[in-house]
Design an enzyme around this catalytic site. Sequence first.
Site, PDB file in Angstrom:
ATOM      1  N   GLU A 189      -0.270 -11.701   0.971  1.00  0.00           N
ATOM      2  CA  GLU A 189      -1.668 -11.299   1.034  1.00  0.00           C
ATOM      3  C   GLU A 189      -2.248 -11.592   2.412  1.00  0.00           C
ATOM      4  O   GLU A 189      -3.462 -11.590   2.598  1.00  0.00           O
ATOM      5  CB  GLU A 189      -2.504 -11.975  -0.059  1.00  0.00           C
ATOM      6  N   CYS A 241      -0.833 -14.294  -5.294  1.00  0.00           N
ATOM      7  CA  CYS A 241       0.253 -15.260  -5.164  1.00  0.00           C
ATOM      8  C   CYS A 241       1.536 -14.875  -5.871  1.00  0.00           C
ATOM      9  O   CYS A 241       2.537 -15.572  -5.741  1.00  0.00           O
ATOM     10  CB  CYS A 241      -0.202 -16.635  -5.659  1.00  0.00           C
ATOM     11  N   ARG A 282     -14.058 -22.620 -11.611  1.00  0.00           N
ATOM     12  CA  ARG A 282     -13.368 -23.130 -12.809  1.00  0.00           C
ATOM     13  C   ARG A 282     -12.791 -22.000 -13.647  1.00  0.00           C
ATOM     14  O   ARG A 282     -11.886 -22.210 -14.462  1.00  0.00           O
ATOM     15  CB  ARG A 282     -14.302 -24.024 -13.610  1.00  0.00           C
ATOM     16  N   HIS A 340       3.932 -21.858 -10.378  1.00  0.00           N
ATOM     17  CA  HIS A 340       3.058 -21.606  -9.230  1.00  0.00           C
ATOM     18  C   HIS A 340       2.211 -22.850  -9.010  1.00  0.00           C
ATOM     19  O   HIS A 340       1.730 -23.461  -9.960  1.00  0.00           O
ATOM     20  CB  HIS A 340       2.165 -20.398  -9.502  1.00  0.00           C
TER      21      HIS A 340
END
Lengths: 349, 380, 131
Positions: free
Chosen positions: A82, A114, A203, A238
């Site tokens: 990215e 990602c 969040r 990840h």
Amino acid sequence: MMIMRTDSTVGIAGYGAYIPMNRLKASEVNRVWGGFGAPIEEKSVVAMDEDAVTIAVECARYAVNRADIRPEEIGAIYVGTESKPYAVKPCGTIVAEAIGATPNVTAADYEFACKAGTEAFQTCIGLVSSGMVKYAMAIGADTAQGRPADALEYTAACGGAAYIFGLRSDRTLAYLEGSWSYVTDTPDFWRRGREMYPRHGNRFTGKPAYFQHVVGAAKGLMGELGYEAGDFAYAVFHQPNVKFPIKVAKTLGFGMDSIKPGLVVPTVGNTYAGSTPLGLAATLDVAEPGDRILAVSYGSGAGSDAFSFVVQDAITNGRDIDPPVSAFITRKRYVDYSEYLKLRGQILR
Amino acid sequence: MRKVAVSGVGLTGIREHWGKSLRDLFEEAALKAFEDAGTDDIDALYVSNMGAANLQRQLNLGAMMADALGKRGIDALRVEAASASGGVAFHEGVKAVASGLCDSVLVGGVEKMSDGLPDEVTASLAMAEDQEYTAYTGITKMGMNALIHRHYMERFGVGAEEIAMFAVRGHEHARGCPHAQYPFKISVDRILSSPMEADPIHMLECAGIGDGAAAVLLRPAGESGDCVEVASTAVASGHYYLTERPDILTFEAVRGAAARALEYAGLSHGDIDLVEVHDDTTITGVLALEDLGFVDKGKGATYVSEGLTARDGELPTNTFGGLKARGNPVGATGLYQVAEVALQLRGQAGPCQVEGAEVGLAQSVGGLGSTCAVTILRRR
Amino acid sequence: MSVPRYWREIRYRYRLIGERCADCGALFFPRRGACPQCGSKNLEECKLSERGTVASWTVIRNPPRDYGKYSPYVVALVELDDGVRVLSQVVDVEPDEMKTGMRVEATFRRVKEDGSSGLIEYGYKFRPIIG
């Protein structure tokens, strides 16, 4: 959705990783912005003359070395990132030229935040197992942009890893049992076309995003394969920070020991499209023949790709030809915040 | 081939000539040369220059300066061989007169470096090298010199101070020189405490940026009572790539041109009374003495620091200050050197005079020794 | 910056490809029309070693146009393991860590770029060997 299994078994013929040398301590970010606490210790930062392409080339070269194949045998090269230096002009063609795979090759870039690197895994697996190409290379590499004073500034880091897939043979380092992709339209983190920095839902990036998709893909794959956490020697998730991968490991029943080798985020940061590929490389650096490894990526937007690999004997001799991920982690030079800004191109000469 | 004489000499001062253009400076030097020669009748004009294409975006200097001098119609061209342009242009002018094709030739060099910003000038100087593989690395001319400066120190165990003395000696000679850019003494401590230009070369070991023009009028010897004759000129090309030299401390082009010039003139090293060498940094000055054959390889720095190159020494060197103290307006420098030798032989060097000078040698170098022009002048 | 000029040199710069003389065996870089040793035109492309030793080095502190943002940087004369010498930047090292004799390996880096909208030029540089 069904588990993604191939008619002919595919595996990792070679892999390579790269992390730039510079490091910015989280405490240095706090010093400047007056924050406290930190999601990680330090993150990697490119040199002035590095970018996602140069990182991808480094990874690719190491992968070709470990695979011990002629670059002309690679039929596809995909770079997931990215932080493309060119919005239009693939990193893939530059990598292909730099390793000598041109001109009889297909190349392109992938974007899925990602998980762009592991997205490319899926395509490479398909191309190889169908017989369309002999070897296919997937690279996840990034020089992630962290907005100053934002929480992600601590962690947005630079690095990557490359994987060459080929049909399973005795020389295969680890073969694939199956994969599973879990994708929805979940806008947890994004970057508009002309913006320098991404925005995110704070969040919201947790439960509905990261956890929903990582668990969804992991449970989908493990369920169909009939495995539980105990069937795996290692798991790589990840790693946008330290908390998330540890929490999701626990949720899925994995202990700290199984995720430790792949948990590079504390001293490297989140290398975005390079994150899961790099964690997997660090795991392959220490895995033994017969070990089963679960790798689950996460890309905002959102989705996860889960893979189950089984390590073969070839790994024992096959991996030492190149430096392990730990060599890149210990190779470091600290920069202060002002040099970091210079390196990030934010102070123009 | 008939003998050629230096009939006229004209020099501008070397400094930042903000108010003067390329043409203005050239005209100034040319007019001085005409006046000195007592004639402005010329068949041909050679203009030497390195940087105008990049810094002034100006080409076709032969035609331009012929027009500027009111000499439309004559044979005119620009000669470029990087920083050896002046010496190479002189060689061409001598050929034209010696061959009988021309009877009166003006060779003039001009450079206006101050028209460019420092990084443009730096890029300009690096144009002597292969743009795709040498300049591409981001190395500068000073950087190229630095590679050999370091290697020289490591191979021969010579210290930074000894090499820096080359600049000290140059400055000693520049005092009283009317056209010098920096006509004052400078200490070795001051040099070594100056900032690094390209490690290990200090800033004050490098010739500065300056503007200037120098012109020389050439005619057949014997015709006009001139006392300075061209004993010989020679130009040699060397390895274009530093990386391919068997010995990076030896400039084959300098050795080649010196050997040819001495042989053609029927002279040996002992016959040379003074030398003007190309010290764009201290190390190239040192290596010049070695490659020209006056000092053994590795002994050049010591030779200079021990004072043997003083005007009353064994081998008077850079008698008006050399590139470092007199100045280095690149495309013109080679002609400043030739003019200075001529002034010495005529006894017109003023406070810079070397007593009894009969034969002088000028060495002009292009790139890191990829081209070298050697000129030997003799008193008739 | 010229697109064709850059494009012509891509594979030689990206992969350190030189030339070997089929007559006298000389290996050289960059490629030329005739062997620098014997003048022969009988030449074939040859990949050079990617590892070498620093023979001399300097630090560029007043760079030419286009290289300003990378200053200061080290440029070295590197003697590759196959005997060919190349001129190259050395990166990932502090200037005061540089030593003649240092072992280095080729890496792929940005060399310069044509502003924010023009071409990015990549090429070889060297760095201390990793691992």
